[in-house]
Write a protein that holds these residues in place. Structure first.
Motif, PDB file in Angstrom:
ATOM      1  N   HIS A  41     -23.978 123.868  25.134  1.00 20.75           N
ATOM      2  CA  HIS A  41     -24.707 124.021  26.399  1.00 20.75           C
ATOM      3  C   HIS A  41     -26.217 124.037  26.189  1.00 20.75           C
ATOM      4  CE1 HIS A  41     -20.860 126.155  27.998  1.00 20.75           C
ATOM      5  NE2 HIS A  41     -20.758 124.839  28.052  1.00 20.75           N
ATOM      6  N   GLY A  43     -29.566 125.689  27.660  1.00 18.56           N
ATOM      7  CA  GLY A  43     -30.071 126.745  28.530  1.00 18.56           C
ATOM      8  C   GLY A  43     -31.572 126.734  28.689  1.00 18.56           C
ATOM      9  N   CYS A  44     -32.283 126.069  27.764  1.00 18.75           N
ATOM     10  CA  CYS A  44     -33.747 126.101  27.889  1.00 18.75           C
ATOM     11  C   CYS A  44     -34.403 124.813  27.413  1.00 18.75           C
ATOM     12  CB  CYS A  44     -34.319 127.290  27.119  1.00 18.75           C
ATOM     13  SG  CYS A  44     -34.214 127.140  25.324  1.00 18.75           S
ATOM     14  N   GLU A  45     -33.790 124.127  26.501  1.00 19.59           N
ATOM     15  CA  GLU A  45     -34.376 122.923  25.899  1.00 19.59           C
ATOM     16  C   GLU A  45     -35.718 123.182  25.261  1.00 19.59           C
ATOM     17  OE1 GLU A  45     -33.999 119.958  29.032  1.00 19.59           O
ATOM     18  OE2 GLU A  45     -32.943 118.659  27.625  1.00 19.59           O
ATOM     19  N   HIS A  46     -36.011 124.454  24.945  1.00 19.92           N
ATOM     20  CA  HIS A  46     -37.203 124.662  24.136  1.00 19.92           C
ATOM     21  C   HIS A  46     -36.950 125.612  22.972  1.00 19.92           C
ATOM     22  CE1 HIS A  46     -37.923 127.018  27.973  1.00 19.92           C
ATOM     23  NE2 HIS A  46     -37.961 128.003  27.107  1.00 19.92           N
ATOM     24  N   VAL A  48     -35.322 128.443  22.477  1.00 21.67           N
ATOM     25  CA  VAL A  48     -35.417 129.897  22.532  1.00 21.67           C
ATOM     26  C   VAL A  48     -34.078 130.575  22.816  1.00 21.67           C
ATOM     27  CG1 VAL A  48     -36.620 131.858  23.585  1.00 21.67           C
ATOM     28  CG2 VAL A  48     -37.796 129.687  23.323  1.00 21.67           C
ATOM     29  N   CYS A  49     -33.224 129.942  23.626  1.00 23.63           N
ATOM     30  CA  CYS A  49     -32.041 130.670  24.092  1.00 23.63           C
ATOM     31  C   CYS A  49     -30.862 130.609  23.141  1.00 23.63           C
ATOM     32  CB  CYS A  49     -31.625 130.175  25.470  1.00 23.63           C
ATOM     33  SG  CYS A  49     -30.814 128.557  25.467  1.00 23.63           S
ATOM     34  N   SER A  51     -28.291 128.662  23.234  1.00 23.78           N
ATOM     35  CA  SER A  51     -27.022 128.172  23.816  1.00 23.78           C
ATOM     36  C   SER A  51     -26.543 126.887  23.156  1.00 23.78           C
ATOM     37  CB  SER A  51     -27.200 127.869  25.311  1.00 23.78           C
ATOM     38  OG  SER A  51     -27.433 129.031  26.019  1.00 23.78           O
ATOM     39  N   PHE A 106     -21.540 130.680  29.432  1.00 23.31           N
ATOM     40  CA  PHE A 106     -22.521 129.607  29.204  1.00 23.31           C
ATOM     41  C   PHE A 106     -23.213 129.757  27.857  1.00 23.31           C
ATOM     42  CE2 PHE A 106     -26.236 126.930  29.891  1.00 23.31           C
ATOM     43  CZ  PHE A 106     -25.658 125.826  30.495  1.00 23.31           C
ATOM     44  N   ASN A 137     -30.186 134.810  20.053  1.00 22.29           N
ATOM     45  CA  ASN A 137     -29.473 134.160  21.164  1.00 22.29           C
ATOM     46  C   ASN A 137     -29.600 134.991  22.425  1.00 22.29           C
ATOM     47  OD1 ASN A 137     -28.281 133.068  18.653  1.00 22.29           O
ATOM     48  ND2 ASN A 137     -26.959 131.967  20.060  1.00 22.29           N
ATOM     49  N   LEU A 138     -29.827 134.305  23.535  1.00 24.94           N
ATOM     50  CA  LEU A 138     -29.921 134.995  24.820  1.00 24.94           C
ATOM     51  C   LEU A 138     -28.594 134.944  25.566  1.00 24.94           C
ATOM     52  CD1 LEU A 138     -33.367 133.711  26.165  1.00 24.94           C
ATOM     53  CD2 LEU A 138     -32.825 136.058  25.470  1.00 24.94           C
ATOM     54  N   CYS A 139     -28.261 136.064  26.193  1.00 27.16           N
ATOM     55  CA  CYS A 139     -27.142 136.117  27.118  1.00 27.16           C
ATOM     56  C   CYS A 139     -27.624 136.913  28.320  1.00 27.16           C
ATOM     57  CB  CYS A 139     -25.938 136.813  26.479  1.00 27.16           C
ATOM     58  SG  CYS A 139     -24.617 137.131  27.668  1.00 27.16           S
TER      59      CYS A 139
END
Ligand code: FES
Ligand code: FES
Lengths: 175, 812
Positions: A41, A43-46, A48-49, A51, A106, A137-139
């Motif tokens: 997935h 989630g940010c395309e930069h 950072v996240c 995903s 996600f 990782n961000l959730c």
């Protein structure tokens, strides 16, 4: 003026795919849209996240920060490639299920790939190391509480002989 | 005996699919669809003089480009104002594509469809727009000053002013023995789900039918909006909500411009079209929430009893008001929490600024209300030098006072009447859980080590399960499998699991045989949506009712077949039998066969239902008041919301040198009535608390004076990682059932986030010894506050209130 295209051979989850992509095509897009492996997935395309994390030669990499053309010659593992050969969930996947480590799901593929590599490198993480393992990782759903538990549970499942796994243990026990 | 699943920590049925990477989110669907990109305004306030799309027209791979000029009929009108309110005298909504003027950075101006997103973005870059710049209005202070206007025809930038009165608060305050004033600020944050907005659409010319998949919290809402704006019959439009990567409120707003432009293009081009938002777009062009400035005056007696509470606040709703006044109305009503001031006046102004729109974000105005009320409670306690829990207890609505009528109008236009609760019991629980009475001892010990700690508490009441209704359809198939549909959507709450638990309990069938479908208008066209912690209450109740109807019908047919009285029958593991006997039995699947009298047999099972096998010749095969099929359909529409409640407490440590704020303990007690699945409820609380920590200590939307959002990326908008959330969250439940629904449940989705700003402000204030009146708070801001208050040694017992609260002459 049309874009220059490159013929690229990608090895993903043990299968070989030949795709033709522009040089700027992100690995994440190539996996998702050219190979139709949509489990990864974005989630940010930069970067950072987390995903979009996949394993590139075993190392967790953010596929949104890699170009597809730079992934030739690499062995890529995505979330679709994590389950065991017999089709059952891998210890990390099973641990997420046991510990209610996902809600919307996600962010989950990025956590699963990251933790798979993490547990391989450190099969007995302490609580602190478990937190460290997922600290990139961000959730937005789980507040990470049950993901940390899932890391510990995954370590347990990985070290325990396979059949004594989660199946018999009521999931409530791990919460 | 089938065990009851209600109340059990049943593992989620959703997980297996999601864990294998087999989830299906909007961007995963419809391979080969054309992709799109939106040209967004780089300016916060400008007139559009001219748009030149010529350079795009012959770009390779570009299929269409739209600007306002290309929109006709309803598409050329402003987007719907979803929730009108008489007080919203100056409601404004944007156009799908800007007409003449843009009012925030991120507003859609042009839409390009191309072979893929890369090419669509290339094309967007070639569109030239001439702007005439207008001065932007940013921030509540500037909006109030109204030296510049967002919309020329909205004087004072005031979209709405709403006042509600119970008794005469100003008079009560004037007559009160003690009075305080507080000025409080809370800044913007946002839902920020990991998946942004996404929509994909396909037009089927053979059937003249449009299908839309959207990452939304309301498929029926999107369906109605798409049909209306595109001039289609409702029956021609299907909206399907696939897996959704989190919502938290932002996806309840609809229709987004893209939700209309994508189907429009799909019809025009005769090919599937997709729009998937990127992260920057999500920051600048979806929606934010939270920002308010509040002024509170309160009068109280020697015990801290609230004699009069007078609240005035200013709410920044951004450039447009598609979602009406829901957020500030919730703030103004839910502010009262578990308390009962004798007199209450609340007035708010909802203000325009040249920033992205404000629509509900988890908590939806409640965090701001709780912040206002709980800061006030703490100020009273400090002023009277009393324990903070004592002041709260003095003002609680008591357990024997329910239903409690606040004599206000709630967000659903109905009276604000609490159905049930037990606030004194919650207070006892939170004190025990956080160690309230032992805290001074702990503080002393920590102080001996040179460490500074503080304890905060915040209480809230949350109206959940708001109407108007939800519905459900339950069908038992001849295989014995049970198919259930409800119209609201899922974004990770585990609806498939909890709803299946409810059905299994009613039908006595196996949990594994049940399939739940949510958010698909083909399966349940009547629905509202997932917001306001309403899914379990509304759809849960509807599913329970629909399953009960299916059960009744099953038993009626079984009674006939088994020649028994329906009242003597039971269903266990999908088999109906006469209770306490070993006589003949019949399965739900067979009952489904019998329920549908057939002319033709198509397999072994269906033979049992053909005309020479069933029915009595003297009666019609389907009775007059009956229908074929073993189904149940029902709707749940409560008179009013049900009110959940809870209290959070936190112990923080503030670094004496760096002002870093560390969470030592976080405790939650929560009363959402009966819990269907405690594992899922706790997961909701965990997630909410993490969002609350973010909102209190890290997250904010930073606009500069020209209206540019400076931190529109995950690099700069500090969403918590695991390293920012508490190591553990201690949770205890109280279960005060709601009398309003058949299951005695209340909503739980937002509870975790509601009291965070209040509870952290309280704890930091307690640690530092000076008032905290602006949230969120960063270490550098705390450092600056320390400098201003030049506190050498914090004094814990007395909170200095001089700067923000004015104790007026104190009658003896
Ligand atoms: S999508 Fe790659 S890190 Fe976020
Ligand atoms: S489970 Fe939804 S973002 Fe992690």
């Amino acid at each position: 003026m049309s874009e220059e295209l490159h013929e690229v051979r990608l090895v993903v989850n043990g299968a070989t795919y030949d795709v033709t992509v522009p040089g700027r095509r992100l690995l994440s897009d190539a996996l998702r849209h050219d190979l139709r492996l949509t489990g990864t997935h974005v989630g940010c395309e930069h970067g950072v996240c987390g995903s979009c994390t996949v394993l590139v030669d075993g190392t967790p990499m953010r596929s949104c920060l890699m170009l597809a053309v730079s992934a030739v010659d690499a062995e890529i593992t995505t979330v679709e490639g994590l389950a065991l050969a017999d089709g059952s969930l891998s210890p990390v996947q099973q641990a997420f299920k046991d510990c209610h480590g996902l809600q919307c799901g996600f962010c989950t593929p990025g956590f699963l790939t990251t933790i798979t590599a993490g547990i391989r490198d450190n099969p007995q993480p302490t609580r602190e190391e478990a937190r460290e393992m997922i600290a990139g990782n961000l959730c937005r759903c789980t507040g990470y509480q049950n993901i940390v538990k899932a890391v510990e549970r995954a370590a347990e499942l990985t070290s325990a002989p396979r059949r004594s796994s989660s199946v018999e243990t009521p999931p409530g026990e791990h919460l | 005996m089938t065990t009851k699943l209600f109340g059990a920590k049943v593992p989620r049925v959703e997980d297996d699919r999601l864990l294998r990477g087999n989830g299906r989110y909007a961007d995963d669907l419809m391979p080969g669809a054309l992709e799109s990109a939106v040209l967004r305004s780089p300016h916060a306030h400008a007139r559009i003089v001219h748009i030149d799309v010529d350079a795009v027209l012959d770009c390779e791979g570009v299929h269409a480009v739209y600007t306002y000029e290309d929109l006709t009929g309803p598409m050329a009108a402003p987007l719907p104002l979803l929730i009108p309110h008489p007080a919203l005298t100056h409601g404004r909504t944007q156009y799908a594509l800007a007409k003449d003027e843009v009012n925030y950075v991120g507003e859609a101006i042009a839409f390009v469809v191309a072979d893929d997103r890369y090419l669509a973005e290339d094309a967007i870059g070639k569109i030239k727009v001439d702007y005439e710049f207008l001065p932007p209005v940013v921030g509540i202070d500037n909006a109030r000053k109204a030296e510049r206007l967002v919309h020329d025809d909205v004087p004072g930038n005031i979209g709405a002013r709403l006042e509600q009165n119970v008794g005469d608060a100003p008079a009560a305050i004037a007559a009160a023995p003690h009075r305080l004033e507080l000025d409080l600020v809370i800044e913007r944050s946002a839902s920020t789900p990991m998946e942004g907005r996404a929509v994909v659409s396909r037009w089927d010319p053979d059937q003249a039918r449009l299908q839309v998949w959207s990452s939304t919290q309301t498929s029926t809402g999107v369906r109605a909006a798409v049909a209306a704006q595109l001039g289609l019959d409702l029956g021609q439009v299907d909206v399907i909500t696939p897996d959704v990567g989190g919502g938290f409120g932002v996806k309840i707003n609809h229709p987004w411009p893209e939700e209309l432009l994508v189907p429009l293009a799909a019809i025009a081009l005769g090919r599937p079209v997709r729009f998937t938002e990127d992260r920057r777009e999500h920051f600048i062009s979806s929606a934010h929430e939270r920002q308010q400035v509040q002024h509170i005056e309160v009068g109280f007696d020697d015990d801290g009893r609230l004699l009069g509470l007078d609240v005035e606040f200013w709410h920044d709703h951004g450039a447009y008001t598609p979602y009406g006044l829901i957020v500030p109305i919730i703030t103004s009503t839910q502010l009262l929490g578990p308390y009962k001031p004798d007199n209450y006046r609340v007035v708010f102004e909802s203000l325009y600024t040249n920033t992205v729109i404000v629509t509900p974000y988890r908590g939806a105005g409640r965090p701001q209300g709780v912040y206002a009320m709980e800061r006030t409670m703490d100020a009273i306690a400090a002023y009277l030098k009393k324990d903070r829990t004592e002041i709260r207890a003095t003002n609680f609505i008591q357990p024997d006072e329910f239903p409690y009528d606040h004599q206000l109008v709630f967000q659903d236009g109905r009276p604000l009447v609490y159905d049930s609760g037990d606030y004194p019991a919650l207070l006892e629980k939170i004190k025990a859980l956080v160690g309230w009475d032992e805290f001074e001892q702990f503080r002393t010990e920590m102080a001996a080590e040179g460490r500074r700690v503080g304890l905060g508490l915040a209480c809230y009441v949350e109206g959940t399960g708001v109407g108007p209704y939800e519905g459900a359809h339950v069908q038992i198939e001849t295989s014995g499998n049970v198919k259930v549909a409800t119209g609201l959507t899922s974004q990770g709450q585990g609806h498939q699991t909890v709803f299946a638990q409810l059905v299994a309990d009613v039908l006595g069938c196996s949990f594994e045989d049940i399939e739940i479908v949510t958010g698909d208008t083909r399966r349940m066209p009547y629905a509202v949506g997932t917001f306001a912690s309403r899914a379990a209450v509304m759809s849960g109740s509807a599913i329970h009712l629909a399953a009960t109807r299916a059960r009744e019908k099953a038993l009626r047919i079984a009674a006939d077949a088994l020649e028994a009285d329906a009242a003597d029958l039971e269903i266990v593991d999908g088999i109906v039998s006469v209770k306490g006997t070993t006589g003949p039995t019949i399965s739900l699947g067979t009952l489904a066969v019998l329920s549908n009298p057939l002319r033709y047999a198509f397999d072994e099972v269906s033979k049992a239902a053909t005309q020479f096998s069933v029915g009595r010749p003297e009666k019609p095969p389907v009775a007059e008041d009956d229908e074929p099929g073993l189904e149940g359909r029902d709707f749940y529409s409560p008179e009013r919301s049900t009110f959940a409640s809870g209290m959070h407490a936190v112990i923080v440590e503030t670094d004496p040198d760096t002002a870093e704020i560390k969470i030592l303990k976080y405790a939650v007690v929560h009363d959402c009535g009966h819990l269907i699945n405690p594992m899922i409820v706790e997961g909701q609380i965990h997630g909410g608390v993490a969002q609350g920590v973010g909102g209190a200590l890290y997250e904010r939307m930073v606009y500069d004076e020209s209206g540019q959002l400076l931190n529109a990326s995950f690099m700069d908008f500090l969403m918590p990682y695991v390293t920012e959330v508490p190591e553990s969250i201690d949770i205890d439940h109280l279960e005060t059932p709601s009398p309003l629904n058949p299951l005695g449940i209340k909503g739980a989705g937002e509870a975790g986030v509601i009291p965070s700003a209040a509870v952290f402000a309280a704890a930091i204030e307690d640690a530092e010894g000076f008032p905290i009146t602006t949230m969120p708070i960063s270490p550098s801001e705390l450092f600056e506050l320390r400098r201003r208050h030049s506190v050498v040694e914090p004094t814990h017992a007395v909170v200095e209130l001089v700067e923000t609260t004015t104790p007026e002459e104190d009658s003896p």
